[in-house]
Design an enzyme around this catalytic site. Sequence first.
Site, mmCIF file in Angstrom:
data_model
loop_
_atom_site.group_PDB
_atom_site.id
_atom_site.type_symbol
_atom_site.label_atom_id
_atom_site.label_comp_id
_atom_site.label_asym_id
_atom_site.label_seq_id
_atom_site.Cartn_x
_atom_site.Cartn_y
_atom_site.Cartn_z
ATOM 1 N N GLY A 7 0.869 -1.185 0.000
ATOM 2 C CA GLY A 7 0.000 0.000 0.000
ATOM 3 C C GLY A 7 0.895 1.221 0.000
ATOM 4 O O GLY A 7 1.354 1.675 1.045
ATOM 5 N N LEU A 8 1.205 1.754 -1.201
ATOM 6 C CA LEU A 8 2.072 2.931 -1.294
ATOM 7 C C LEU A 8 1.234 4.180 -1.038
ATOM 8 O O LEU A 8 0.362 4.511 -1.834
ATOM 9 C CB LEU A 8 2.703 3.022 -2.690
ATOM 10 C CG LEU A 8 3.962 2.215 -2.976
ATOM 11 C CD1 LEU A 8 4.482 2.557 -4.366
ATOM 12 C CD2 LEU A 8 5.057 2.458 -1.946
ATOM 13 N N VAL A 12 7.148 8.230 3.425
ATOM 14 C CA VAL A 12 8.463 7.599 3.473
ATOM 15 C C VAL A 12 8.382 6.155 3.971
ATOM 16 O O VAL A 12 9.125 5.284 3.516
ATOM 17 C CB VAL A 12 9.452 8.451 4.329
ATOM 18 C CG1 VAL A 12 9.039 8.458 5.801
ATOM 19 C CG2 VAL A 12 10.878 7.943 4.173
ATOM 20 N N ASP A 13 7.470 5.864 4.896
ATOM 21 C CA ASP A 13 7.426 4.526 5.501
ATOM 22 C C ASP A 13 7.048 3.445 4.487
ATOM 23 O O ASP A 13 7.677 2.396 4.416
ATOM 24 C CB ASP A 13 6.437 4.518 6.681
ATOM 25 C CG ASP A 13 6.842 5.498 7.774
ATOM 26 O OD1 ASP A 13 8.057 5.720 7.940
ATOM 27 O OD2 ASP A 13 5.957 6.048 8.445
ATOM 28 N N SER A 14 6.006 3.717 3.699
ATOM 29 C CA SER A 14 5.599 2.709 2.707
ATOM 30 C C SER A 14 6.609 2.623 1.558
ATOM 31 O O SER A 14 6.826 1.564 0.981
ATOM 32 C CB SER A 14 4.187 2.998 2.177
ATOM 33 O OG SER A 14 4.120 4.253 1.548
ATOM 34 N N MET A 33 -4.139 3.890 -2.719
ATOM 35 C CA MET A 33 -5.580 3.932 -2.453
ATOM 36 C C MET A 33 -6.071 5.365 -2.499
ATOM 37 O O MET A 33 -5.602 6.214 -1.754
ATOM 38 C CB MET A 33 -5.878 3.390 -1.053
ATOM 39 C CG MET A 33 -5.691 1.921 -0.913
ATOM 40 S SD MET A 33 -5.812 1.446 0.838
ATOM 41 C CE MET A 33 -4.123 1.073 1.209
ATOM 42 N N CYS A 100 -10.080 2.422 9.661
ATOM 43 C CA CYS A 100 -9.553 2.420 8.296
ATOM 44 C C CYS A 100 -8.706 1.167 8.059
ATOM 45 O O CYS A 100 -8.770 0.555 7.000
ATOM 46 C CB CYS A 100 -8.717 3.678 8.111
ATOM 47 S SG CYS A 100 -8.144 3.875 6.457
ATOM 48 N N GLY A 124 3.456 0.211 5.689
ATOM 49 C CA GLY A 124 4.565 0.877 6.369
ATOM 50 C C GLY A 124 4.296 1.121 7.836
ATOM 51 O O GLY A 124 4.690 2.156 8.383
ATOM 52 N N CYS A 200 -7.047 9.232 8.293
ATOM 53 C CA CYS A 200 -6.419 8.215 7.466
ATOM 54 C C CYS A 200 -6.745 8.479 5.994
ATOM 55 O O CYS A 200 -7.897 8.427 5.593
ATOM 56 C CB CYS A 200 -7.010 6.879 7.923
ATOM 57 S SG CYS A 200 -6.564 5.485 6.961
#
Length: 395
Positions: A7-8, A12-14, A33, A100, A124, A200
């Site tokens: 899930g991009l 930065v985390d994903s 998404m 979410c 992420g 979210c």
Amino acid sequence: MKKVVVGLSGGVDSSVSAYLLKEQGYEVIGLFMKNWHDDSVTISDECPWLDDSNDAMMVADKLGIPFQTVDLSEQYKERIVDYMFNEYEKGRTPNPDVLCNREIKFDVFMKIALSLGADYVATGHYCRKAEFEKDGEPIYQLLSGEDNNKDQSYFLCQLTQEQLSKTLFPIGELQKSEVRKIAAEQNLVTAEKKDSQGLCFIGKVRLPDFLQQKLKSKEGVIVEVPAGNDSYLEEDINFKSKIDQLQHLSKKFNYQLTDGKVVGKHQGAHYFTKGQRKGLAVGGTPEPLFVIDTDVIENVIYTGQGKDHPGIYRQGLFIAQDEVHWVRRDLAIDSDEELRIKARIRYRQPLQDATLHQTENGMYVIFDQPQASITEGQFVAWYQNGELLGSGVIS
């Protein structure tokens, strides 16, 4: 090669999660998404989905992985936004992030990913997953992230064994600083990007504006209840039963207009939540006012002076039986059983010592120390040794 859909989100985390998985030899697909179309309620250009989508696409391009966008705004409106309106209307304060994850990322999104032939979905989140066998069955554990400052296990407190079995958390072992360092070394466009805040996937939202789309403003009074109110007096009670005692420890105070004095006006009790300090617009008190309760039926907000006001604190809470959720179903306790745990009633709250008491009608969580602003509609999550075992909606 196992296939993973990441899930991009454009953060930065994903981005680093996708990079790490590719390095580990997975076949990685990036999926963004899109959950919201209405920019009229987001604040300026804080976090519009268009920028996020572009950043996600550039990261996928840089990593050389396929990328596509899925529009989940219909499901998001139905399962998250409508639920939020509903809860606020009832005078409860929902947690959209937990919902979410349960309803969108690890349900609708996961089904799409699996339909693309994915073996796993990755996010992420700063948390970890472990696995072991018990009676010949695999058991999945949801563990706190290594970065204590960023641990996001709380947001995943409603996940099931089935969902965990198909999930990977690539950055759970890392510190946030390490994640940013990896992103910078790989020249990812998201390396310096600020963490998104707000709803979210919607971004920073003006909550009153957002709620006013459905919940009409309605003028009411703000009442200040003095700390010496009779309802706070400690009484010696001989409880007839254990249940009586549990109910007493977790019951909320019931206020009347006569319990205090009117100190101001508001535009709708459903816009406020317990523990809130901002937005009351009442001055002239020696200490700031905090919301200690809201009455959406009579449209009254009850407040108390200072963060130590006795109306803010409660020793316990109750979860209706159909809202009790065990991530570790094998550890669920039966009626009349107890379990010592550590619990939190909000993200980032340090874990508190508590005991679970299961009854026929639901679960009581009784804390060793009184807790500030136990809020109906929020989630309580319980842990043992860094593992999240279960959660429930505070009723």
